[in-house]
Design an enzyme around this catalytic site. Structure first.
Site, PDB file in Angstrom:
ATOM      1  N   GLY A 174       0.777  -1.241   0.000  1.00 40.62           N
ATOM      2  CA  GLY A 174       0.000   0.000   0.000  1.00 40.62           C
ATOM      3  C   GLY A 174       0.805   1.286   0.000  1.00 40.62           C
ATOM      4  O   GLY A 174       0.371   2.294   0.558  1.00 40.62           O
ATOM      5  N   LYS A 192     -17.637 -14.397  -8.566  1.00 44.33           N
ATOM      6  CA  LYS A 192     -17.049 -13.053  -8.578  1.00 44.33           C
ATOM      7  C   LYS A 192     -18.159 -12.001  -8.514  1.00 44.33           C
ATOM      8  O   LYS A 192     -18.021 -10.967  -7.869  1.00 44.33           O
ATOM      9  CB  LYS A 192     -16.213 -12.869  -9.861  1.00 44.33           C
ATOM     10  CG  LYS A 192     -15.365 -11.598  -9.849  1.00 44.33           C
ATOM     11  CD  LYS A 192     -14.701 -11.368 -11.191  1.00 44.33           C
ATOM     12  CE  LYS A 192     -13.390 -12.082 -11.352  1.00 44.33           C
ATOM     13  NZ  LYS A 192     -12.281 -11.410 -10.672  1.00 44.33           N
ATOM     14  N   MET A 230      -4.819  -7.175  -6.414  1.00 45.81           N
ATOM     15  CA  MET A 230      -4.366  -8.308  -7.220  1.00 45.81           C
ATOM     16  C   MET A 230      -5.499  -9.214  -7.696  1.00 45.81           C
ATOM     17  O   MET A 230      -5.333 -10.430  -7.758  1.00 45.81           O
ATOM     18  CB  MET A 230      -3.309  -9.114  -6.443  1.00 45.81           C
ATOM     19  CG  MET A 230      -2.076  -8.313  -6.072  1.00 45.81           C
ATOM     20  SD  MET A 230      -1.353  -7.431  -7.472  1.00 45.81           S
ATOM     21  CE  MET A 230      -0.495  -8.759  -8.269  1.00 45.81           C
ATOM     22  N   HIS A 274      -0.119   1.111 -13.359  1.00 47.59           N
ATOM     23  CA  HIS A 274       0.704  -0.003 -13.822  1.00 47.59           C
ATOM     24  C   HIS A 274       2.148   0.474 -13.966  1.00 47.59           C
ATOM     25  O   HIS A 274       2.392   1.529 -14.572  1.00 47.59           O
ATOM     26  CB  HIS A 274       0.178  -0.512 -15.170  1.00 47.59           C
ATOM     27  CG  HIS A 274       0.907  -1.715 -15.664  1.00 47.59           C
ATOM     28  ND1 HIS A 274       0.730  -2.964 -15.100  1.00 47.59           N
ATOM     29  CD2 HIS A 274       1.853  -1.849 -16.625  1.00 47.59           C
ATOM     30  CE1 HIS A 274       1.539  -3.820 -15.710  1.00 47.59           C
ATOM     31  NE2 HIS A 274       2.220  -3.180 -16.640  1.00 47.59           N
TER      32      HIS A 274
HETATM   33  C1  GRF Z   1       2.496  -0.829  -7.852  1.00 44.47           C
HETATM   34  O1  GRF Z   1       3.740  -0.988  -8.459  1.00 44.47           O
HETATM   35  C2  GRF Z   1       1.420  -0.688  -8.885  1.00 44.47           C
HETATM   36  O2  GRF Z   1       1.861  -0.100 -10.061  1.00 44.47           O
HETATM   37  C3  GRF Z   1       1.022  -2.121  -9.145  1.00 44.47           C
HETATM   38  O3  GRF Z   1       1.095  -2.733  -7.889  1.00 44.47           O
HETATM   39  C4  GRF Z   1       2.077  -2.075  -7.091  1.00 44.47           C
HETATM   40  C5  GRF Z   1       1.445  -1.767  -5.762  1.00 44.47           C
HETATM   41  O4  GRF Z   1       2.370  -1.306  -4.831  1.00 44.47           O
HETATM   42  N1  GRF Z   1      -0.283  -2.172  -9.749  1.00 44.47           N
HETATM   43  P1  GRF Z   1       1.922  -0.714  -3.434  1.00 44.47           P
HETATM   44  O5  GRF Z   1       1.104  -1.793  -2.723  1.00 44.47           O
HETATM   45  O6  GRF Z   1       1.107   0.509  -3.696  1.00 44.47           O
HETATM   46  O7  GRF Z   1       3.168  -0.422  -2.702  1.00 44.47           O
END
Ligand code: GRF
Length: 202
Positions: free
Chosen positions: A12, A65, A90, A109
């Protein structure tokens, strides 16, 4: 001030940047809810520490889902959430959420889409030997890492750096541009035309 929800599964750090930017007044939004599919996600702890409402939604408790997403939508409605911000969430977002929040779900991303889709984008770009990679913020549609692009920022890959160092630099860019993209999306001027996310001037 418009209400947003952040969905996160992991550490996060993007959520933290959003919390900090709201506190600093550089992002004008109200973070009404943080949703996670992982009970132990550190993101939930960050939210609790900041006094933000949290929802741990356990996907194992639902047959489909659709049921899972409808359950979450109930909470989003209660909080009058207008924009969903995926930050390391995820799970693939399904039709129920996409239909309810059409063009109102963002994802970040860590690569310049459409290059290096998927969960190992930074490592994949590094191993491919690209000289430039970066960060993309896009609207979420039915396909993974696919919807119209709101913002992109390039990051040069230095010959001397490790994948870890590149990762740190990419994360720093993420923490800056995600709030900018959220602000744009909240401005109410976002128009989606085909693959293009356009911001009207009025
Ligand atoms: C980030 O690199 C984002 O681009 C990808 O997942 C990662 C999440 O990182 N979708 P965090 O949990 O915000 O540190």
């Amino acid at each position: 001030m418009k209400n947003i929800a952040v969905f996160a599964s992991g550490s996060g750090t993007n959520l933290q940047a959003i919390i900090d930017n709201i506190a600093a007044g550089t992002l004008k939004a109200n973070l009404a809810l943080v949703v996670s599919d992982k009970r132990k996600a550190f993101a939930l702890e960050r939210a609790r520490k900041a006094g933000i409402k949290t929802l741990f939604a356990d996907p194992k408790k639902f047959e489909t889902k659709e049921d899972y997403e409808k359950y979450i939508i109930g909470y989003l409605k209660d909080e009058n959430v207008e924009l969903i911000v995926l930050a390391g969430f995820m799970r693939i977002v399904g039709p129920a959420l996409i239909k309810k929040y059409k063009n109102r779900i963002l994802n970040i991303h860590p690569a310049l889409l459409p290059a290096f889709k998927g969960g190992c984008a930074i490592k994949d770009a590094f191993q491919y030997g690209v000289k430039v990679t970066g960060v993309t913020v896009h609207v979420v549609d039915e396909k993974v890492d696919h919807g119209p692009i709101i913002l992109q920022e390039p990051v040069s890959v230095l010959d001397s750096e490790s994948v870890k160092e590149l990762e740190e630099r990419i994360h720093r860019v993420e923490h800056k541009i995600y709030s900018q993209a959220i602000q744009k999306a909240l401005s109410g001027r976002l128009v989606i035309k085909g693959r293009k996310a356009i911001f009207s001037s009025k």
